[in-house]
Write a protein that holds these residues in place. Structure first.
Motif, mmCIF file in Angstrom:
data_model
loop_
_atom_site.group_PDB
_atom_site.id
_atom_site.type_symbol
_atom_site.label_atom_id
_atom_site.label_comp_id
_atom_site.label_asym_id
_atom_site.label_seq_id
_atom_site.Cartn_x
_atom_site.Cartn_y
_atom_site.Cartn_z
ATOM 1 N N SER A 13 1.059 -1.570 0.429
ATOM 2 C CA SER A 13 0.128 -0.088 -0.122
ATOM 3 C C SER A 13 0.296 0.798 0.271
ATOM 4 C CB SER A 13 -0.951 0.168 1.258
ATOM 5 O OG SER A 13 -0.116 0.115 1.862
ATOM 6 N N TRP A 14 2.538 0.560 0.153
ATOM 7 C CA TRP A 14 3.572 2.820 -0.097
ATOM 8 C C TRP A 14 3.028 2.832 -1.504
ATOM 9 C CZ3 TRP A 14 8.444 0.364 1.842
ATOM 10 C CH2 TRP A 14 8.749 -0.072 3.260
ATOM 11 N N PRO A 15 2.737 4.015 -1.612
ATOM 12 C CA PRO A 15 2.439 4.829 -2.569
ATOM 13 C C PRO A 15 3.727 4.203 -3.975
ATOM 14 C CG PRO A 15 1.927 6.346 -1.537
ATOM 15 C CD PRO A 15 3.051 5.023 -0.298
ATOM 16 N N ALA A 16 4.769 4.865 -3.689
ATOM 17 C CA ALA A 16 5.890 3.542 -3.822
ATOM 18 C C ALA A 16 6.175 2.855 -4.999
ATOM 19 C CB ALA A 16 7.193 3.982 -3.384
ATOM 20 N N VAL A 17 4.798 2.232 -3.724
ATOM 21 C CA VAL A 17 4.783 0.741 -4.612
ATOM 22 C C VAL A 17 3.387 0.439 -5.734
ATOM 23 C CG1 VAL A 17 4.526 -2.027 -3.595
ATOM 24 C CG2 VAL A 17 6.302 -0.751 -2.670
ATOM 25 N N ASN A 18 2.909 1.139 -5.726
ATOM 26 C CA ASN A 18 1.905 1.345 -6.334
ATOM 27 C C ASN A 18 1.435 1.154 -7.246
ATOM 28 O OD1 ASN A 18 -0.535 0.367 -4.095
ATOM 29 N ND2 ASN A 18 -0.664 2.126 -3.234
ATOM 30 N N ILE A 19 3.132 2.026 -7.594
ATOM 31 C CA ILE A 19 2.744 2.719 -8.631
ATOM 32 C C ILE A 19 3.555 1.710 -9.925
ATOM 33 C CG2 ILE A 19 2.943 4.661 -8.667
ATOM 34 C CD1 ILE A 19 5.752 5.687 -8.075
ATOM 35 N N LEU A 20 4.082 0.333 -8.969
ATOM 36 C CA LEU A 20 5.466 0.025 -9.877
ATOM 37 C C LEU A 20 4.271 -1.100 -10.517
ATOM 38 C CD1 LEU A 20 7.740 -0.738 -7.180
ATOM 39 C CD2 LEU A 20 7.802 0.867 -9.432
ATOM 40 N N VAL A 21 4.546 -1.431 -11.602
ATOM 41 C CA VAL A 21 4.226 -3.056 -13.033
ATOM 42 C C VAL A 21 4.477 -4.124 -11.304
ATOM 43 C CG1 VAL A 21 3.984 -1.866 -14.583
ATOM 44 C CG2 VAL A 21 5.731 -3.175 -14.316
ATOM 45 N N ASP A 23 6.263 -6.662 -12.514
ATOM 46 C CA ASP A 23 7.394 -7.560 -12.284
ATOM 47 C C ASP A 23 7.665 -6.607 -11.558
ATOM 48 O OD1 ASP A 23 6.920 -9.891 -14.121
ATOM 49 O OD2 ASP A 23 7.659 -8.385 -15.993
ATOM 50 N N MET A 24 8.220 -5.128 -11.403
ATOM 51 C CA MET A 24 9.152 -4.151 -10.564
ATOM 52 C C MET A 24 8.632 -4.276 -9.412
ATOM 53 S SD MET A 24 9.367 -1.404 -12.721
ATOM 54 C CE MET A 24 9.881 -0.662 -14.717
ATOM 55 N N ARG A 25 7.087 -4.861 -8.967
ATOM 56 C CA ARG A 25 6.614 -5.084 -7.353
ATOM 57 C C ARG A 25 7.466 -6.413 -7.069
ATOM 58 N NH1 ARG A 25 0.570 -3.666 -6.624
ATOM 59 N NH2 ARG A 25 0.862 -2.147 -6.980
ATOM 60 N N LEU A 26 7.730 -7.731 -7.467
ATOM 61 C CA LEU A 26 8.486 -8.731 -7.792
ATOM 62 C C LEU A 26 10.215 -8.523 -7.125
ATOM 63 C CD1 LEU A 26 8.048 -11.871 -7.351
ATOM 64 C CD2 LEU A 26 8.902 -11.694 -9.878
ATOM 65 N N VAL A 27 10.505 -7.998 -7.687
ATOM 66 C CA VAL A 27 11.750 -6.779 -7.476
ATOM 67 C C VAL A 27 12.306 -5.876 -6.448
ATOM 68 C CG1 VAL A 27 14.415 -5.514 -8.671
ATOM 69 C CG2 VAL A 27 12.923 -6.982 -10.118
ATOM 70 N N ALA A 28 10.792 -5.985 -6.007
ATOM 71 C CA ALA A 28 10.932 -4.400 -4.925
ATOM 72 C C ALA A 28 11.427 -5.794 -3.540
ATOM 73 C CB ALA A 28 9.823 -3.962 -5.185
ATOM 74 N N VAL A 29 10.106 -6.667 -3.569
ATOM 75 C CA VAL A 29 9.942 -7.701 -2.610
ATOM 76 C C VAL A 29 11.166 -8.662 -2.650
ATOM 77 C CG1 VAL A 29 8.591 -9.812 -2.103
ATOM 78 C CG2 VAL A 29 7.629 -7.476 -3.176
ATOM 79 N N TYR A 30 11.376 -8.918 -3.759
ATOM 80 C CA TYR A 30 13.293 -9.749 -4.031
ATOM 81 C C TYR A 30 14.520 -8.730 -3.147
ATOM 82 C CZ TYR A 30 16.853 -12.664 -5.804
ATOM 83 O OH TYR A 30 18.269 -13.183 -6.102
ATOM 84 N N VAL A 31 14.448 -7.222 -3.345
ATOM 85 C CA VAL A 31 15.304 -7.107 -2.691
ATOM 86 C C VAL A 31 15.501 -6.623 -1.120
ATOM 87 C CG1 VAL A 31 16.015 -4.269 -2.633
ATOM 88 C CG2 VAL A 31 15.809 -4.886 -4.943
ATOM 89 N N SER A 66 17.003 -0.008 -10.990
ATOM 90 C CA SER A 66 16.660 1.658 -11.257
ATOM 91 C C SER A 66 15.205 2.606 -11.428
ATOM 92 C CB SER A 66 17.665 2.105 -12.917
ATOM 93 O OG SER A 66 16.407 2.194 -14.293
ATOM 94 N N THR A 67 14.660 1.996 -11.476
ATOM 95 C CA THR A 67 13.404 2.163 -11.095
ATOM 96 C C THR A 67 13.254 2.531 -10.031
ATOM 97 O OG1 THR A 67 12.235 0.820 -13.090
ATOM 98 C CG2 THR A 67 10.641 1.633 -11.658
ATOM 99 N N LEU A 68 13.411 1.278 -8.868
ATOM 100 C CA LEU A 68 13.686 1.387 -7.333
ATOM 101 C C LEU A 68 14.270 3.213 -6.861
ATOM 102 C CD1 LEU A 68 14.085 -2.442 -6.451
ATOM 103 C CD2 LEU A 68 11.949 -1.035 -7.089
ATOM 104 N N GLN A 69 15.350 2.871 -7.926
ATOM 105 C CA GLN A 69 16.099 3.807 -7.325
ATOM 106 C C GLN A 69 15.463 5.505 -7.413
ATOM 107 O OE1 GLN A 69 20.368 2.689 -9.311
ATOM 108 N NE2 GLN A 69 20.475 4.706 -7.716
ATOM 109 N N GLN A 70 14.138 5.560 -8.454
ATOM 110 C CA GLN A 70 13.405 6.933 -9.096
ATOM 111 C C GLN A 70 12.584 6.500 -8.177
ATOM 112 O OE1 GLN A 70 12.575 6.371 -13.200
ATOM 113 N NE2 GLN A 70 14.671 6.394 -13.672
ATOM 114 N N VAL A 71 11.937 5.564 -7.560
ATOM 115 C CA VAL A 71 10.697 5.589 -6.594
ATOM 116 C C VAL A 71 11.352 6.114 -5.450
ATOM 117 C CG1 VAL A 71 9.156 4.645 -7.874
ATOM 118 C CG2 VAL A 71 10.147 3.174 -6.757
ATOM 119 N N HIS A 72 12.534 5.658 -4.963
ATOM 120 C CA HIS A 72 13.230 6.018 -3.836
ATOM 121 C C HIS A 72 12.706 4.754 -2.484
ATOM 122 C CE1 HIS A 72 13.874 10.141 -4.669
ATOM 123 N NE2 HIS A 72 13.089 10.348 -5.069
#
Length: 183
Positions: A13-21, A23-31, A66-72
């Motif tokens: 529910s974080w705004p930075a995670v909500n805007i991700l597609v 695949d990028m959400r999966l990378v965010a969880v993986y990180v 790089s997208t994770l960097q852009q959304v902090h």
């Protein structure tokens, strides 16, 4: 390598995670949760094995980082291939001296000066005292010394119920041996 990692329950529910597609959400969880994470949230990420685990190409993984960097949500250093999870210390507490020592040991392993500076910028983890140095205060008590009783010795003492008080009352072994408790 850690076996358990904390992922905030409101992560999706974080705004930075909500805007991700997805695949990028999966990378965010993986990180946040991969086995390479360290106690300080900054670690070396082997790109090819990580891409295979995620089912992505290395280029897609680099784009997601790089997208994770852009959304902090994270920082990535291409030269050292290190990832830093931003807001890591907000969800991980280091209360014991062993946890603090592990945190600082992992900080010293960071190769990227930029990522090390980011970790130290918001760091609230005290450095544990060395063997030759006494730390100032204990964080939870604000005392310079702690009196620790021998809990094993207390556990071996017999207990007797005091019906008037309604709770257990400790009776020393000497009183029981002298017959004082039965009188």
């Amino acid at each position: 390598m850690a076996e358990i990692r904390i992922l905030p329950t409101n992560f999706f529910s974080w705004p930075a995670v909500n805007i991700l597609v997805p695949d990028m959400r999966l990378v965010a969880v993986y990180v946040w949760t991969c086995g390479h994470t360290t106690s300080c949230g900054c670690y070396l990420l082997p790109l090819a094995p990580a891409a295979v685990e995620l089912g992505l190409s290395v280029d897609a993984l680099l784009h997601s980082l790089s997208t994770l960097q852009q959304v902090h949500l994270g920082e990535f250093d291409r030269q050292t291939s290190e990832v830093l999870v931003l807001r890591w210390q907000a969800f991980h507490r280091f209360r014991s001296s062993a946890q603090q020592a592990l945190f600082w040991r992992d900080v010293e392993k960071i190769q990227s000066q930029r990522l090390r500076d980011l970790v130290l910028e918001n760091c609230e983890v005290p450095r544990p005292a060395t063997k030759n140095q006494k730390s100032g205060t204990y964080p939870l008590t604000n005392k310079t010394e702690l009196n620790v009783t021998n809990s094993r010795a207390r556990a071996r003492e017999p207990h007797q119920v005091d019906p008037r008080a309604g709770h257990f009352q400790r009776v020393g072994a000497a009183l029981l041996g002298a017959g004082g408790a039965n009188e």
